[in-house]
Scaffold this active site. Structure first.
Site, PDB file in Angstrom:
ATOM      1  N   HIS A   1       0.834  -1.217   0.000  1.00 28.14           N
ATOM      2  CA  HIS A   1       0.000   0.000   0.000  1.00 28.14           C
ATOM      3  C   HIS A   1       0.865   1.262   0.000  1.00 28.14           C
ATOM      4  O   HIS A   1       0.420   2.326   0.444  1.00 28.14           O
ATOM      5  CB  HIS A   1      -0.950   0.031   1.207  1.00 28.14           C
ATOM      6  CG  HIS A   1      -1.745  -1.222   1.376  1.00 28.14           C
ATOM      7  ND1 HIS A   1      -2.882  -1.497   0.657  1.00 28.14           N
ATOM      8  CD2 HIS A   1      -1.539  -2.310   2.179  1.00 28.14           C
ATOM      9  CE1 HIS A   1      -3.367  -2.677   1.004  1.00 28.14           C
ATOM     10  NE2 HIS A   1      -2.570  -3.197   1.921  1.00 28.14           N
TER      11      HIS A   1
ATOM     12  N   LYS B   1      16.284  21.271 -11.820  1.00 29.96           N
ATOM     13  CA  LYS B   1      15.583  20.024 -12.094  1.00 29.96           C
ATOM     14  C   LYS B   1      16.470  18.982 -12.773  1.00 29.96           C
ATOM     15  O   LYS B   1      17.258  19.286 -13.653  1.00 29.96           O
ATOM     16  CB  LYS B   1      14.353  20.276 -12.965  1.00 29.96           C
ATOM     17  CG  LYS B   1      13.244  21.050 -12.283  1.00 29.96           C
ATOM     18  CD  LYS B   1      12.701  20.365 -11.051  1.00 29.96           C
ATOM     19  CE  LYS B   1      11.978  19.075 -11.360  1.00 29.96           C
ATOM     20  NZ  LYS B   1      10.763  19.275 -12.192  1.00 29.96           N
TER      21      LYS B   1
ATOM     22  N   GLU C   1       9.667   7.831 -17.148  1.00 32.79           N
ATOM     23  CA  GLU C   1       8.314   8.337 -17.359  1.00 32.79           C
ATOM     24  C   GLU C   1       7.807   8.009 -18.761  1.00 32.79           C
ATOM     25  O   GLU C   1       6.638   7.683 -18.951  1.00 32.79           O
ATOM     26  CB  GLU C   1       8.291   9.848 -17.130  1.00 32.79           C
ATOM     27  CG  GLU C   1       8.493  10.230 -15.668  1.00 32.79           C
ATOM     28  CD  GLU C   1       8.631  11.718 -15.449  1.00 32.79           C
ATOM     29  OE1 GLU C   1       8.656  12.139 -14.288  1.00 32.79           O
ATOM     30  OE2 GLU C   1       8.731  12.477 -16.443  1.00 32.79           O
TER      31      GLU C   1
ATOM     32  N   SER D   1      14.920  21.009 -16.981  1.00 31.64           N
ATOM     33  CA  SER D   1      13.740  21.849 -17.183  1.00 31.64           C
ATOM     34  C   SER D   1      14.140  23.102 -17.943  1.00 31.64           C
ATOM     35  O   SER D   1      15.243  23.628 -17.768  1.00 31.64           O
ATOM     36  CB  SER D   1      13.139  22.233 -15.823  1.00 31.64           C
ATOM     37  OG  SER D   1      12.248  23.318 -15.955  1.00 31.64           O
TER      38      SER D   1
END
Length: 462
Positions: A155, A282, A289, A276
């Site tokens: 979980h 970043k 992804e 970024s």
């Protein structure tokens, strides 16, 4: 004039030419198409359907066409519709009347079914090779982290201590099953449909097994209707590809989490990260992804192919032209993802100390405290309740289990002894789980050895 144009009194509308044509995507099958045509020509010559001289002439011309295609000397034509008609048109232009004889005892229906099977046989093994390459990286990484303790989750809440090696080997097992599915799918792809004709075979005395041997198939299709209209092998591959992508996507999700500032379990290599355009600090896990995102694309290929086939009567229907783009996309996407995933994993830095510190908090050793009591003859359900009360007390006092004094522990159960502190240390919690499939270093090491043996067997198949 179209190669099939004898029955028609009017040219195909220019809008239909483009809509109908598949050469823009099926041209990638040129090698398989030529390979199949050479075997077919040799068989026609062997059976006396054409002369041996004509068969030799056709084979030489087809080999020359392949060389010219690969040298970039051939321009395919949309009005020739597909790769099969383009190659036959070029062949006829080069050898004349003999070229018109190649299609004897053959239909585009069994020809395209053959080409797709030849193509997929190659690609299944290539996908499997890429999976093996990823698994080798994972085995090496697991070997390095047999004692790297980290929290295991259920979980997405801290559950029990494991090792990074154990976590990696979970994905190793998933990818092993993926290869097994590919191997099983390969058996059903490895069946030759040529000789099925348009749907009812042929009246010519062909030798299907000769062609099968020439092309390296394990068997031939046993029903001509099925031979031209079956695409369940392509659906099956897309299903296997979807499962591969699902496993890559789950792994990617963890990489995204682990590389975040909140986790910091790993640091991705700069070569496999991006930045970024506005935020200079970043470092984004874009590879993971994108793999996660492309999973939906492969699922779409599977669902698209299933939907195309779901209402088709036997035998061939033009709808089936839609099989190729979905299949090609699934193959390409899975290969690209595997190709980049392995080096991303290989080059990432594993932050051992951060992983180890992640084990503290969350009462990750609570199960071991309950097991300790159960081992001293306290019924497990009672032990579970006792430790649950200890956790509640710790939460109220802002302590961890190991921070409770021995006197405090004895208040919950007189069974506790001084050795409880050693038993609930994360390292001991892991080491104590020395069962096959467990996270103990010894058990994981054995699993790694078995994994290397399994890969050796797969390489023999490849």
């Amino acid at each position: 004039m179209k190669l099939w144009g004898g029955r028609f009194a009017k040219k195909t509308d220019y809008l239909v030419e483009d809509f109908h044509s598949s050469i823009s995507f099926d041209q990638r099958l040129y090698r398989q198409d030529i390979q199949g045509s050479i075997a077919h020509a040799r068989m026609l010559g062997k059976q006396g359907i054409i002369t041996i001289e004509e068969a030799d002439q056709l084979a030489r011309a087809l080999e020359s066409i392949q060389q010219d295609i690969e040298a970039g000397l051939v321009t395919f034509e949309v009005d020739a519709e597909d790769i099969h008609m383009n190659i036959e048109k070029i062949l006829t232009e080069r050898v004349g009347e003999a070229g018109k004889k190649l299609h004897t005892a053959r239909s585009r229906n069994d020809q395209v079914a053959l080409d797709i099977r030849l193509y997929l046989k190659e690609e299944i093994k290539e996908v499997a090779r890429l999976l093996v390459a990823l698994q080798k990286v994972m085995l090496d990484l697991a070997d390095q982290h047999l004692t790297t303790v980290m929290p295991g989750y259920t979980h997405l809440q801290k559950a029990q201590p494991i090792t990074f090696a154990h976590h990696l080997m979970a994905y190793f097992q998933m990818f092993t099953r993926d290869i097994e599915r590919l191997q099983d799918c390969f058996k059903r792809v490895d069946v030759m449909p040529l000789g099925s004709g348009a749907l009812a075979g042929t009246t010519f005395p062909i030798d299907r097994n000769y062609v099968r041997e020439q092309l390296g198939f394990a068997g031939i299709t046993m029903n001509s209707l099925d031979g031209v209209s079956d695409r369940d092998f392509a659906v099956e591959f897309c299903g296997a590809a979807s499962l591969i992508m699902m496993h890559l996507s789950r792994f990617s999700e963890e990489i995204v989490l682990w590389s975040s500032n909140e986790f910091r379990f790993i640091t991705l290599d700069d070569g496999f990260s991006t930045g970024s355009s506005i935020m200079p600090q970043k470092k984004n896990p874009d590879v993971a992804e994108l793999v996660r995102g492309k999973t939906g694309r492969v699922y779409g290929d599977l669902m698209g192919l299933l939907t195309v086939l779901k209402g088709l009567p036997l035998a061939y229907n033009k709808d089936m032209q839609e099989d190729k783009e979905a299949l090609f996309d699934a193959v390409d996407t899975v290969k690209k993802c595997l190709l980049v995933f392995a080096p991303m994993i290989k080059t990432m830095k594993v932050n051992k100390q951060v992983m180890r510190s992640g084990v503290t908090g969350g009462f990750i050793n609570a199960t071991d405290a309950a097991d300790y009591l159960a081992a001293k003859n306290v019924p497990f359900r009672e032990a579970h309740e006792i430790v649950g009360k200890m956790v509640l007390c710790c939460e109220q006092k802002g302590k961890s289990l190991e921070e409770l004094t021995f006197e405090e522990m004895k208040e919950f159960s007189p069974v506790f002894e001084e050795d409880i502190y050693e038993k609930i240390s994360p390292e001991k919690c892991v080491e104590a789980r020395n069962v096959p499939g467990g996270p103990a270093p010894q058990a994981v090491s054995a699993a790694i050895n078995l994994g290397r043996e399994a890969l050796a067997k797969i390489l023999v198949w490849l």
